[in-house]
Every structure is written in C-alpha cells, then in structure tokens.
Design a protein around this motif. Structure first.
Motif, PDB file in Angstrom:
ATOM      1  N   MET A  55     -63.726  33.163  20.341  1.00  0.00           N
ATOM      2  CA  MET A  55     -63.232  32.009  21.084  1.00  0.00           C
ATOM      3  C   MET A  55     -62.840  30.828  20.203  1.00  0.00           C
ATOM      4  O   MET A  55     -61.939  30.074  20.522  1.00  0.00           O
ATOM      5  CB  MET A  55     -64.287  31.542  22.100  1.00  0.00           C
ATOM      6  CG  MET A  55     -64.553  32.570  23.199  1.00  0.00           C
ATOM      7  SD  MET A  55     -63.050  32.959  24.091  1.00  0.00           S
ATOM      8  CE  MET A  55     -63.107  34.743  24.040  1.00  0.00           C
ATOM      9  N   SER A  56     -63.542  30.648  19.060  1.00  0.00           N
ATOM     10  CA  SER A  56     -63.327  29.407  18.307  1.00  0.00           C
ATOM     11  C   SER A  56     -61.956  29.364  17.637  1.00  0.00           C
ATOM     12  O   SER A  56     -61.471  28.284  17.314  1.00  0.00           O
ATOM     13  CB  SER A  56     -64.441  29.198  17.277  1.00  0.00           C
ATOM     14  OG  SER A  56     -64.391  30.202  16.288  1.00  0.00           O
TER      15      SER A  56
ATOM     16  N   VAL B  66     -69.582  21.537  15.987  1.00  0.00           N
ATOM     17  CA  VAL B  66     -69.240  22.867  16.514  1.00  0.00           C
ATOM     18  C   VAL B  66     -67.887  23.328  15.969  1.00  0.00           C
ATOM     19  O   VAL B  66     -67.746  24.446  15.457  1.00  0.00           O
ATOM     20  CB  VAL B  66     -69.229  22.852  18.068  1.00  0.00           C
ATOM     21  CG1 VAL B  66     -68.521  24.083  18.619  1.00  0.00           C
ATOM     22  CG2 VAL B  66     -70.648  22.789  18.617  1.00  0.00           C
TER      23      VAL B  66
ATOM     24  N   GLY C 121     -68.029  23.586  11.957  1.00  0.00           N
ATOM     25  CA  GLY C 121     -68.898  24.681  11.524  1.00  0.00           C
ATOM     26  C   GLY C 121     -68.334  26.049  11.870  1.00  0.00           C
ATOM     27  O   GLY C 121     -68.403  26.976  11.069  1.00  0.00           O
ATOM     28  N   ALA C 122     -67.762  26.159  13.067  1.00  0.00           N
ATOM     29  CA  ALA C 122     -67.224  27.458  13.481  1.00  0.00           C
ATOM     30  C   ALA C 122     -66.112  27.907  12.538  1.00  0.00           C
ATOM     31  O   ALA C 122     -66.072  29.063  12.108  1.00  0.00           O
ATOM     32  CB  ALA C 122     -66.709  27.403  14.915  1.00  0.00           C
ATOM     33  N   ARG C 123     -65.226  26.975  12.180  1.00  0.00           N
ATOM     34  CA  ARG C 123     -64.119  27.367  11.306  1.00  0.00           C
ATOM     35  C   ARG C 123     -64.609  27.622   9.883  1.00  0.00           C
ATOM     36  O   ARG C 123     -64.153  28.537   9.213  1.00  0.00           O
ATOM     37  CB  ARG C 123     -63.032  26.286  11.348  1.00  0.00           C
ATOM     38  CG  ARG C 123     -61.635  26.765  11.120  1.00  0.00           C
ATOM     39  CD  ARG C 123     -61.063  27.696  12.210  1.00  0.00           C
ATOM     40  NE  ARG C 123     -61.431  29.088  12.133  1.00  0.00           N
ATOM     41  CZ  ARG C 123     -62.060  29.767  13.095  1.00  0.00           C
ATOM     42  NH1 ARG C 123     -62.402  29.189  14.209  1.00  0.00           N
ATOM     43  NH2 ARG C 123     -62.364  31.028  12.962  1.00  0.00           N
TER      44      ARG C 123
ATOM     45  N   ALA D  70     -67.573  28.679   9.026  1.00  0.00           N
ATOM     46  CA  ALA D  70     -68.291  29.964   9.032  1.00  0.00           C
ATOM     47  C   ALA D  70     -67.360  31.135   9.329  1.00  0.00           C
ATOM     48  O   ALA D  70     -67.701  32.284   9.105  1.00  0.00           O
ATOM     49  CB  ALA D  70     -69.427  29.924  10.052  1.00  0.00           C
ATOM     50  N   GLY D  71     -66.173  30.831   9.870  1.00  0.00           N
ATOM     51  CA  GLY D  71     -65.221  31.887  10.192  1.00  0.00           C
ATOM     52  C   GLY D  71     -65.413  32.485  11.573  1.00  0.00           C
ATOM     53  O   GLY D  71     -64.877  33.552  11.870  1.00  0.00           O
ATOM     54  N   GLY D  72     -66.171  31.799  12.424  1.00  0.00           N
ATOM     55  CA  GLY D  72     -66.342  32.298  13.784  1.00  0.00           C
ATOM     56  C   GLY D  72     -67.521  31.633  14.464  1.00  0.00           C
ATOM     57  O   GLY D  72     -68.298  30.925  13.830  1.00  0.00           O
ATOM     58  N   CYS D  73     -67.638  31.874  15.789  1.00  0.00           N
ATOM     59  CA  CYS D  73     -68.740  31.254  16.526  1.00  0.00           C
ATOM     60  C   CYS D  73     -69.624  32.343  17.121  1.00  0.00           C
ATOM     61  O   CYS D  73     -69.730  33.431  16.565  1.00  0.00           O
ATOM     62  CB  CYS D  73     -68.189  30.321  17.606  1.00  0.00           C
ATOM     63  SG  CYS D  73     -67.150  31.155  18.817  1.00  0.00           S
ATOM     64  N   THR D  74     -70.234  32.070  18.243  1.00  0.00           N
ATOM     65  CA  THR D  74     -71.143  33.033  18.853  1.00  0.00           C
ATOM     66  C   THR D  74     -70.413  34.334  19.207  1.00  0.00           C
ATOM     67  O   THR D  74     -70.920  35.428  18.951  1.00  0.00           O
ATOM     68  CB  THR D  74     -71.773  32.423  20.118  1.00  0.00           C
ATOM     69  OG1 THR D  74     -71.931  31.024  19.902  1.00  0.00           O
ATOM     70  CG2 THR D  74     -73.123  33.025  20.394  1.00  0.00           C
TER      71      THR D  74
ATOM     72  N   GLY E 262     -67.402  35.476  18.024  1.00  0.00           N
ATOM     73  CA  GLY E 262     -66.800  36.160  16.877  1.00  0.00           C
ATOM     74  C   GLY E 262     -67.819  36.734  15.905  1.00  0.00           C
ATOM     75  O   GLY E 262     -67.646  37.844  15.403  1.00  0.00           O
ATOM     76  N   HIS E 263     -68.876  35.988  15.625  1.00  0.00           N
ATOM     77  CA  HIS E 263     -69.882  36.456  14.665  1.00  0.00           C
ATOM     78  C   HIS E 263     -71.058  37.160  15.344  1.00  0.00           C
ATOM     79  O   HIS E 263     -71.370  38.302  15.038  1.00  0.00           O
ATOM     80  CB  HIS E 263     -70.421  35.288  13.831  1.00  0.00           C
ATOM     81  CG  HIS E 263     -69.597  35.002  12.599  1.00  0.00           C
ATOM     82  ND1 HIS E 263     -69.165  35.994  11.748  1.00  0.00           N
ATOM     83  CD2 HIS E 263     -69.122  33.842  12.086  1.00  0.00           C
ATOM     84  CE1 HIS E 263     -68.473  35.449  10.748  1.00  0.00           C
ATOM     85  NE2 HIS E 263     -68.423  34.146  10.931  1.00  0.00           N
ATOM     86  N   ALA E 264     -71.738  36.448  16.286  1.00  0.00           N
ATOM     87  CA  ALA E 264     -72.973  37.004  16.846  1.00  0.00           C
ATOM     88  C   ALA E 264     -72.709  38.246  17.690  1.00  0.00           C
ATOM     89  O   ALA E 264     -73.539  39.149  17.735  1.00  0.00           O
ATOM     90  CB  ALA E 264     -73.712  35.946  17.673  1.00  0.00           C
TER      91      ALA E 264
ATOM     92  N   ALA F 274     -74.000  34.324   8.901  1.00  0.00           N
ATOM     93  CA  ALA F 274     -73.559  33.219   9.762  1.00  0.00           C
ATOM     94  C   ALA F 274     -74.540  32.998  10.908  1.00  0.00           C
ATOM     95  O   ALA F 274     -74.898  31.861  11.218  1.00  0.00           O
ATOM     96  CB  ALA F 274     -72.156  33.504  10.305  1.00  0.00           C
TER      97      ALA F 274
END
Lengths: 137, 185
Positions: B34-35, B136, B139-141, B143-147, B149-151, B165
């Motif tokens: 989503m991010s 938010v 950090g998301a960008r 880290a390269g993703g958020c919940t 994309g990453h989790a 991440a």
C-alpha cells in the motif's frame, strides 16, 4: 473492466481491514503492549496462508490470469535501510495507530483528522525522496 | 447473515482474506503493497521536479491507486452498513492502561481524544497526527515497504530484508508506546 476489478479488490480489502479492527488505533496500541492475540492472529494467519500461496505459485509454476509467469522479485534491501526505515515507520505506526492501508480505509469511514495524517505521510515520503542520497543505505 | 457480518470479524477470517487478496493481486500480475501509493501521489503532485526518486511513469502504478480508492469505499461501507458500532473489545489490561492516559473507555472505533473533529482545534493533537504521518510515510519508503509490503508480502516470500524491516517496525512501535507515550499523554 479491469479497473472495476481493482476497485472491488480494494473494497473487499477495506472492509476486511475495518471489520477485523486492524484499522483501529486501539488494536495497534494493544498489540504493542502484548495484551491480546488479536493482531498477531491476523498477521500470523495471513502469513501462514500467504506463504503457502507463494510456495504453491513457485512449486507449480502457476501463471497469472493473462498467462504470464509470476515472478516475485525480492525488494532491493540492505540491513541498514530495512532496520532504520523500519524503526522510523514503527514509531509512526504506533503514534497514529495506522499504517498506510488503514489510512485510506479510515478516511472512507469518515474520520476527517486522518486526512491530515495522510497528507503528512505523503509529505514524509517526499522528504525521503529528497533526502535519500544523504541517508545510510 | 447481516448480523454476523456486522459483528467484528475474527482474526482467522480476516488473516485468511488478507492472504487471499495478496494471492489475487499476484495472479493479476501485481504486488500487494500500500505505501507505494504515497510515492505515486508525490509523483502526480510534481515530486519529480525535486528528486529523480519521483521520476517514473506513475500510470504503471495507477492500478494500486484504484485499490486504495476501493479501500476507502470499503471503509465507508463497513462503517455505515456493516457495523453494529461496538467499540473494539480490547483486553482489560489495555482498558486500564487507557484510563491511566485519560483516554475514555466509552469510546468509538478510534479514540475521540485523537480523531474527533475537535482534534483540529487542539495544537498538540494536530502535531501528533502530522508527526506520526511524516514518520509513517518517511519510514515506509526508507524501509522499502509497510505492513502489507513487508510484514505480509515480504515475509510470505521468506525475504530476509522484510524480516529485518518488521523487527524494525516492532522496535519503533515498542519505543513509542512504552517510552514516548508516557511523555506525551
């Protein structure tokens, strides 16, 4: 036609996030206090089925609907980028109790102050874009 | 039927449906995250003038904007037509911690202390929402993703970067709730 399909997928996603309470500040607060299994249950179940689906796609070389092979390229990552970015994201996630997906869901649900959070998140993304080359990656 | 749907959904139903949405997107040749929409919005607003990070053909990612547009519609439908308006049943321990912060336990889906319209008139609340949003998005960008994309996506694909991440998400979240919250609330 495909556009309507994307909107419908998003609509279902939005309903799931709202009804699961994953979009509620209270659940995020509770999660970071380890006082309930709820959020861990949601993410854990998604991971169990998600990893099974991706394993199946790779194992059986399942193709996409339009017949192309599905390749899942790993995101370009580095230890520092993932960790530092992750920590900053986590601080924000806990402060406003919402990650990017739920931001859109909550705006749709009528919580006007969340609009402010979304605009700030877009600005934060912009800040990353202009500071990118000065950050440890 | 509608009565069952109107209650909060159990975690196992929700978790399964989230995985299913990721699967459908993969089968459509897309990825669940989503991010990246925040980056696309920057590009549409002319971010390319400030950084080449935002110089890309956003039309290729416009499908994802339709997803979050749908998600907003979903939020509208869920809150207006599929909800019995009970507040999230958080644990007793959490309720106690909330009352110590002077957050009302007779509340709504979101705490009215932060998300009612009065929030706009309170300087501290506006500051919290803006700083939180910036963290938010930034950090998301980074880290390269958020919940999502990453989790969800990244961990399902057993990517080491996503695990780092997500560990980061939790370090940040725990620091915020346990060390910084007592200072601001």
């Amino acid at each position: 036609m495909k556009r309507i399909l994307y909107i419908i997928i998003g609509l279902i996603f939005g309903i799931v996030l709202y009804k699961s309470e994953a979009a509620s500040w209270f659940r995020i607060y509770e999660m970071f206090r380890f006082e309930s299994f709820h959020m861990y249950g949601i993410i854990g179940t998604a991971l169990i089925f998600g990893s099974f689906f991706i394993w199946s796609i790779k194992r059986f070389k399942i193709k996409s609907f339009d017949g192309r092979p599905i390749t899942i390229e790993p995101k370009d990552s580095s230890f520092r980028k993932n960790l530092f970015g992750g920590i900053i994201f986590g601080l924000g996630w806990a402060l406003v109790g919402a990650c990017p997906g739920p931001l859109f869901v909550l705006i749709g649900a009528g919580f006007a102050p969340v609009l402010l959070v979304l605009v700030a998140a877009v600005f934060g993304t912009f800040l990353y874009g202009i500071l990118k080359n000065k950050l440890p990656h | 039927m509608i009565e069952i749907i109107s209650q909060p959904w159990p975690w196992y139903v929700s978790g399964f449906l989230i995985a299913l949405i990721m699967l459908v997107l993969l089968l459509m040749g897309k990825r669940f995250g989503m991010s990246s929409n925040l980056k696309t919005i920057c590009t549409i607003c002319g971010g390319g003038k400030a950084s080449d990070f935002f110089r890309f053909d956003w039309r290729k990612d416009s499908w994802n904007l339709l997803i979050v547009f749908g998600a907003a519609l979903g939020g509208f439908i869920a809150s207006h037509y599929l909800s019995d308006n009970t507040i999230p049943k958080v644990s007793e321990a959490t309720i106690e911690a909330l009352s110590e912060m002077n957050f009302s336990s007779e509340n709504a889906y979101l705490p009215k202390e932060l998300f009612s319209l009065e929030a706009f008139t309170d300087f501290k609340t506006v500051l919290i929402l803006i700083i939180g949003g910036i963290l938010v998005g930034f950090g998301a960008r980074y880290a390269g993703g958020c919940t999502s994309g990453h989790a969800i996506s990244g961990l399902s694909n057993l990517q080491k970067g996503s695990l780092i991440a997500v560990i980061g998400f939790f370090i940040g979240g725990l620091v915020m709730i346990h060390l910084i919250y007592p200072l601001i609330f």
